[in-house]
Scaffold this motif. Sequence first.
Motif, PDB file in Angstrom:
ATOM      1  N   THR A 204      43.821  61.497  83.199  1.00  0.00           N
ATOM      2  CA  THR A 204      42.781  61.088  82.265  1.00  0.00           C
ATOM      3  C   THR A 204      43.151  59.756  81.614  1.00  0.00           C
ATOM      4  O   THR A 204      44.284  59.573  81.170  1.00  0.00           O
ATOM      5  CB  THR A 204      42.594  62.168  81.180  1.00  0.00           C
ATOM      6  N   TYR A 205      42.183  58.848  81.558  1.00  0.00           N
ATOM      7  CA  TYR A 205      42.353  57.540  80.934  1.00  0.00           C
ATOM      8  C   TYR A 205      41.326  57.423  79.814  1.00  0.00           C
ATOM      9  O   TYR A 205      40.168  57.817  79.987  1.00  0.00           O
ATOM     10  CB  TYR A 205      42.151  56.419  81.947  1.00  0.00           C
ATOM     11  N   VAL A 206      41.740  56.857  78.682  1.00  0.00           N
ATOM     12  CA  VAL A 206      40.878  56.804  77.501  1.00  0.00           C
ATOM     13  C   VAL A 206      40.709  55.362  77.030  1.00  0.00           C
ATOM     14  O   VAL A 206      41.676  54.593  76.964  1.00  0.00           O
ATOM     15  CB  VAL A 206      41.459  57.662  76.356  1.00  0.00           C
ATOM     16  N   GLY A 207      39.468  55.005  76.684  1.00  0.00           N
ATOM     17  CA  GLY A 207      39.191  53.692  76.111  1.00  0.00           C
ATOM     18  C   GLY A 207      39.654  52.550  76.996  1.00  0.00           C
ATOM     19  O   GLY A 207      39.308  52.475  78.179  1.00  0.00           O
ATOM     20  N   LYS A 208      40.459  51.653  76.452  1.00  0.00           N
ATOM     21  CA  LYS A 208      40.912  50.473  77.188  1.00  0.00           C
ATOM     22  C   LYS A 208      41.801  50.827  78.373  1.00  0.00           C
ATOM     23  O   LYS A 208      41.991  49.996  79.282  1.00  0.00           O
ATOM     24  CB  LYS A 208      41.651  49.516  76.243  1.00  0.00           C
ATOM     25  N   GLU A 209      42.336  52.040  78.393  1.00  0.00           N
ATOM     26  CA  GLU A 209      43.144  52.466  79.538  1.00  0.00           C
ATOM     27  C   GLU A 209      42.312  52.521  80.822  1.00  0.00           C
ATOM     28  O   GLU A 209      42.876  52.558  81.922  1.00  0.00           O
ATOM     29  CB  GLU A 209      43.739  53.852  79.277  1.00  0.00           C
ATOM     30  N   ILE A 210      40.982  52.523  80.688  1.00  0.00           N
ATOM     31  CA  ILE A 210      40.102  52.595  81.847  1.00  0.00           C
ATOM     32  C   ILE A 210      40.108  51.288  82.641  1.00  0.00           C
ATOM     33  O   ILE A 210      39.888  51.286  83.860  1.00  0.00           O
ATOM     34  CB  ILE A 210      38.666  52.953  81.407  1.00  0.00           C
ATOM     35  N   LEU A 211      40.369  50.170  81.973  1.00  0.00           N
ATOM     36  CA  LEU A 211      40.298  48.869  82.645  1.00  0.00           C
ATOM     37  C   LEU A 211      41.116  48.791  83.928  1.00  0.00           C
ATOM     38  O   LEU A 211      40.617  48.309  84.950  1.00  0.00           O
ATOM     39  CB  LEU A 211      40.712  47.756  81.674  1.00  0.00           C
ATOM     40  N   PRO A 212      42.376  49.258  83.957  1.00  0.00           N
ATOM     41  CA  PRO A 212      43.159  49.141  85.189  1.00  0.00           C
ATOM     42  C   PRO A 212      42.617  49.967  86.366  1.00  0.00           C
ATOM     43  O   PRO A 212      42.957  49.686  87.514  1.00  0.00           O
ATOM     44  CB  PRO A 212      44.553  49.650  84.766  1.00  0.00           C
ATOM     45  N   VAL A 213      41.782  50.977  86.088  1.00  0.00           N
ATOM     46  CA  VAL A 213      41.245  51.800  87.176  1.00  0.00           C
ATOM     47  C   VAL A 213      39.771  51.488  87.439  1.00  0.00           C
ATOM     48  O   VAL A 213      39.129  52.155  88.262  1.00  0.00           O
ATOM     49  CB  VAL A 213      41.425  53.307  86.890  1.00  0.00           C
TER      50      VAL A 213
ATOM     51  N   ARG B 234      36.506  56.165  72.463  1.00  0.00           N
ATOM     52  CA  ARG B 234      36.560  57.585  72.790  1.00  0.00           C
ATOM     53  C   ARG B 234      35.988  57.881  74.176  1.00  0.00           C
ATOM     54  O   ARG B 234      35.715  59.033  74.505  1.00  0.00           O
ATOM     55  CB  ARG B 234      35.834  58.410  71.730  1.00  0.00           C
ATOM     56  N   SER B 235      35.839  56.839  74.994  1.00  0.00           N
ATOM     57  CA  SER B 235      35.387  57.059  76.360  1.00  0.00           C
ATOM     58  C   SER B 235      36.513  57.679  77.172  1.00  0.00           C
ATOM     59  O   SER B 235      37.686  57.655  76.785  1.00  0.00           O
ATOM     60  CB  SER B 235      34.954  55.736  76.997  1.00  0.00           C
ATOM     61  N   VAL B 236      36.158  58.242  78.318  1.00  0.00           N
ATOM     62  CA  VAL B 236      37.160  58.891  79.161  1.00  0.00           C
ATOM     63  C   VAL B 236      36.815  58.654  80.623  1.00  0.00           C
ATOM     64  O   VAL B 236      35.641  58.583  81.007  1.00  0.00           O
ATOM     65  CB  VAL B 236      37.228  60.417  78.871  1.00  0.00           C
TER      66      VAL B 236
ATOM     67  N   THR C 241      33.432  60.169  84.458  1.00  0.00           N
ATOM     68  CA  THR C 241      33.515  59.450  83.195  1.00  0.00           C
ATOM     69  C   THR C 241      32.716  60.157  82.104  1.00  0.00           C
ATOM     70  O   THR C 241      31.929  61.065  82.369  1.00  0.00           O
ATOM     71  CB  THR C 241      32.956  58.021  83.338  1.00  0.00           C
ATOM     72  N   GLY C 242      32.916  59.705  80.877  1.00  0.00           N
ATOM     73  CA  GLY C 242      32.154  60.206  79.749  1.00  0.00           C
ATOM     74  C   GLY C 242      32.395  59.339  78.526  1.00  0.00           C
ATOM     75  O   GLY C 242      33.413  58.644  78.445  1.00  0.00           O
ATOM     76  N   MET C 243      31.448  59.388  77.587  1.00  0.00           N
ATOM     77  CA  MET C 243      31.619  58.676  76.320  1.00  0.00           C
ATOM     78  C   MET C 243      30.666  59.279  75.295  1.00  0.00           C
ATOM     79  O   MET C 243      29.698  59.965  75.661  1.00  0.00           O
ATOM     80  CB  MET C 243      31.345  57.173  76.471  1.00  0.00           C
ATOM     81  N   PRO C 244      30.930  59.060  74.018  1.00  0.00           N
ATOM     82  CA  PRO C 244      29.974  59.514  73.008  1.00  0.00           C
ATOM     83  C   PRO C 244      28.599  58.916  73.274  1.00  0.00           C
ATOM     84  O   PRO C 244      28.487  57.718  73.570  1.00  0.00           O
ATOM     85  CB  PRO C 244      30.565  58.983  71.697  1.00  0.00           C
TER      86      PRO C 244
END
Length: 227
Positions: A32-41, A79-81, A97-100
């Motif tokens: 699971t990657y959250v917020g800015k952690e999503i950029l590399p994937v 808080r995206s995932v 993926t998901g987000m508020p």
Amino acid sequence: MQVRAADTAIKLHASFVGLSAMRHIPGIDVRTYVGKEILPVAEELSGLRQTVFRDWPYLYDGDRSYERDYLAAYATSPRSVCVVARDESGRAVGASTGMPLADEGEAFRRPFEEHGIAPDDVFYFGESVLLAPWRGRGIGHAFFDAREAHARASGTFRWTAFCSVRRAPGDPRKPANYHRNDAFWLGRGYKPAIDLSCTLSWKEIGADAATPHTLDFWMRELDREHA
């Protein structure tokens, strides 16, 4: 069954079915990657989206510019995932993926607001894409497990929701061996929300320009027993 939001009743089909526990899948690593952690994937997610959505029922003719803007929105939501499944070689074979909902675009928010549902109460699930050879192994359940767990942990959301494209039953382009995911979604406790839909445009394979498509929302109340 009915779920009430403010003074508006939204009709939902079937009864609630509880979630299964988070699961281990042999040969698959789910992270699971959250917020800015999503950029590399993001590039891997874009590739999976364009591959899987090219098939029925979306027939999406991938647009790199749209993909870039779409994924940037996830990276800017704290808080995206993004949940990524990789095989033993490390290759991404699926993602979700998901987000508020409050962080989503107006096209997604407006139908809920018009039905008296506050976007702050909803965690919205984006795509769940999985390459065909890896289907039927429980990865789809793992995607829902991880996103629902993230929604519980990251806010006071009452609902989780997603949408699915609406197609005419007799559309001649539908493959003979195509099976809808309704049974899977119902088994997760989701139900179609009557009269709750949105319109998005994309270019289909073989088309000259983007055309509008109707997508219907599915919802479930987010239980807190696993929190």
